[in-house]
Design a protein around this motif. Sequence first.
Motif, short mmCIF file in Angstrom:
data_model
loop_
_atom_site.label_atom_id
_atom_site.label_comp_id
_atom_site.label_asym_id
_atom_site.label_seq_id
_atom_site.Cartn_x
_atom_site.Cartn_y
_atom_site.Cartn_z
N ARG A 12 36.92 36.40 43.99
CA ARG A 12 36.70 36.81 45.38
C ARG A 12 37.91 37.56 45.93
O ARG A 12 37.78 38.52 46.68
N ARG A 13 39.11 37.09 45.56
CA ARG A 13 40.33 37.75 46.05
C ARG A 13 40.45 39.15 45.48
O ARG A 13 40.84 40.09 46.20
N LEU A 14 40.14 39.32 44.21
CA LEU A 14 40.17 40.65 43.61
C LEU A 14 39.23 41.59 44.36
O LEU A 14 39.60 42.71 44.72
N GLY A 15 38.02 41.12 44.62
CA GLY A 15 37.06 41.94 45.35
C GLY A 15 37.54 42.28 46.75
O GLY A 15 37.38 43.41 47.23
N ALA A 16 38.13 41.29 47.42
CA ALA A 16 38.61 41.51 48.78
C ALA A 16 39.74 42.55 48.81
O ALA A 16 39.81 43.38 49.72
N GLU A 17 40.62 42.50 47.80
CA GLU A 17 41.71 43.47 47.76
C GLU A 17 41.18 44.88 47.48
O GLU A 17 41.70 45.86 48.02
N LEU A 18 40.15 44.99 46.66
CA LEU A 18 39.54 46.29 46.42
C LEU A 18 38.86 46.81 47.68
O LEU A 18 38.88 48.01 47.97
N ARG A 19 38.27 45.91 48.45
CA ARG A 19 37.67 46.31 49.72
C ARG A 19 38.74 46.84 50.68
O ARG A 19 38.55 47.85 51.37
N LYS A 20 39.90 46.16 50.71
CA LYS A 20 40.99 46.61 51.58
C LYS A 20 41.45 48.02 51.19
O LYS A 20 41.72 48.86 52.05
N LEU A 21 41.53 48.28 49.87
CA LEU A 21 41.92 49.61 49.42
C LEU A 21 40.90 50.66 49.88
O LEU A 21 41.28 51.76 50.32
N ARG A 22 39.62 50.32 49.78
CA ARG A 22 38.58 51.26 50.22
C ARG A 22 38.68 51.53 51.71
O ARG A 22 38.60 52.68 52.17
N GLU A 23 38.86 50.46 52.49
CA GLU A 23 38.92 50.61 53.95
C GLU A 23 40.16 51.39 54.38
O GLU A 23 40.10 52.18 55.33
N ARG A 24 41.28 51.19 53.66
CA ARG A 24 42.49 51.96 53.99
C ARG A 24 42.27 53.45 53.71
O ARG A 24 42.88 54.31 54.35
N VAL A 73 48.09 47.84 42.09
CA VAL A 73 46.99 48.19 41.19
C VAL A 73 47.16 47.50 39.84
O VAL A 73 46.19 46.96 39.28
N ASN A 74 48.37 47.46 39.32
CA ASN A 74 48.62 46.78 38.04
C ASN A 74 48.33 45.29 38.16
O ASN A 74 47.77 44.67 37.24
N ALA A 75 48.73 44.70 39.27
CA ALA A 75 48.48 43.27 39.48
C ALA A 75 46.98 42.99 39.58
O ALA A 75 46.48 41.99 39.03
N LEU A 76 46.25 43.85 40.25
CA LEU A 76 44.80 43.68 40.37
C LEU A 76 44.12 43.85 39.01
O LEU A 76 43.16 43.13 38.68
N ALA A 77 44.61 44.79 38.21
CA ALA A 77 44.03 45.01 36.88
C ALA A 77 44.14 43.76 36.02
O ALA A 77 43.26 43.47 35.20
N LYS A 78 45.22 42.99 36.21
CA LYS A 78 45.41 41.77 35.43
C LYS A 78 44.50 40.64 35.89
O LYS A 78 44.38 39.62 35.19
N MET A 79 43.86 40.80 37.04
CA MET A 79 42.96 39.77 37.56
C MET A 79 41.52 39.99 37.12
O MET A 79 40.63 39.24 37.51
N THR A 80 41.27 41.00 36.32
CA THR A 80 39.91 41.37 35.96
C THR A 80 39.35 40.51 34.83
O THR A 80 40.06 39.71 34.23
N GLY A 81 38.08 40.77 34.53
CA GLY A 81 37.42 40.06 33.43
C GLY A 81 36.54 38.95 33.95
O GLY A 81 36.49 38.64 35.14
N ARG A 82 35.83 38.34 33.05
CA ARG A 82 34.94 37.24 33.41
C ARG A 82 35.73 35.98 33.73
O ARG A 82 36.89 35.84 33.36
N LYS A 83 35.06 35.09 34.41
CA LYS A 83 35.69 33.84 34.79
C LYS A 83 36.17 33.08 33.56
O LYS A 83 35.45 32.92 32.59
#
Length: 284
Positions: A12-24, A73-83
Motif C-alpha cells: 500500500r505504501r509503494l502504491g501511495a508513493e507512486l500516487r504522490k509522484l503522479r499528483e506532483r 525511485v531506487n528505494a521504491l524499486a526495491k519495494m516491488t514484487g509480490r508479497k
Amino acid sequence: MPPVANPTLRQRRLGAELRKLRERAGLTVTQAASCLGVNQGRVSMIETGRSPVSADRVRTMASAYASADEELVNALAKMTGRKVRGWWDEYRDYLPVGLIDLAELEHYVTELRVALTLHIPALLQTTDHARAMLREAVPPFLPYELEHRLSYRIKRQEVLHRDGGLTYTALIHEAALRMQYGGAAVTRAQLTHIRELSERDNITVRVIPFTSPHFPGNGQSFDYAVGPIPQLDTVQLDTEHTGCVFLDAEAQLAQYRALADRMEACALDPDSSCQFIERLARSI
C-alpha cells in the motif's frame, strides 16, 4: 498478474508513493494511463497496492511523472514484487490486520525509535510482563486471543537479535517503569531484562524521570520507524484491540521526528538510565 486481495502495508505504501509522484506531476489517472500505455484501472490498482508492480515498471512510471528524485525511485524499486510471506502471516486469521502490518514494518526498517509513557515497549517485554499487561485489556481478551497476542508479541522481538540487528532506541518514562504489572517479582525481572538488553550494541534505553523539567508531547506514545530514506519513514500509533494507525504524510513525519528529538533531549543518558533502572529494581 492477478490482483492482490489483501495488500500489505508495504504494498500500500509503494502504491501511495507512486500516487504522490503522479499528483506532483499534475497528471490525472486517465492522463497517467495514457502516458504508460495501460488502462486507468491498472494505474488505480497499482496506487492502492492491489496490483503487483515490477522495479522496471516503477522506473517507467517515475520517468513518465518526470521525477528527478533518483534516491526515492531506487528505494521504491526495491519495494516491488509480490508479497513476501513472513512469520506474521501465521497470525493473519487471529489478529487485526494492523498488527500484521506492524510486524512486516519492523522486519523491513533499519531503525526504530519508540516513546512510551505508561507501558514498557513491546519489544523489550518479558513473557510474564506481557501476559500481565494483556490481561488488563478492556474489554478482556478471550483466553485463546490472549495467547495469540502474547506469542505474536514475543515473536516480534526477534528483530532485535537478528544478524545486523535492528538499531533500536527506547525512550521510556519513569511512570512506565514503575507500573507493577504482574506484581513485584515480575516487575523486578522486567527491569532486569531491560537493563540487560540495553547492553547490546544495537539497543539504547533512555529514561525520562519524573524530575525532568520538560515532557514534550503530553505523554503521547508512538513508534518512529526509519525507512531507507526519510520520505519512506513511518509513524505507528498503537491501539491494543483494533491494531495500529500508520502515518506517513510529510508533515506528520516531521512532527513526530521533532517530538522524538525533544523527548530524547530531556531523557537521561544511556549510562544514567541503566543506573536508574538498577536502583528502581532494587527498591521494588
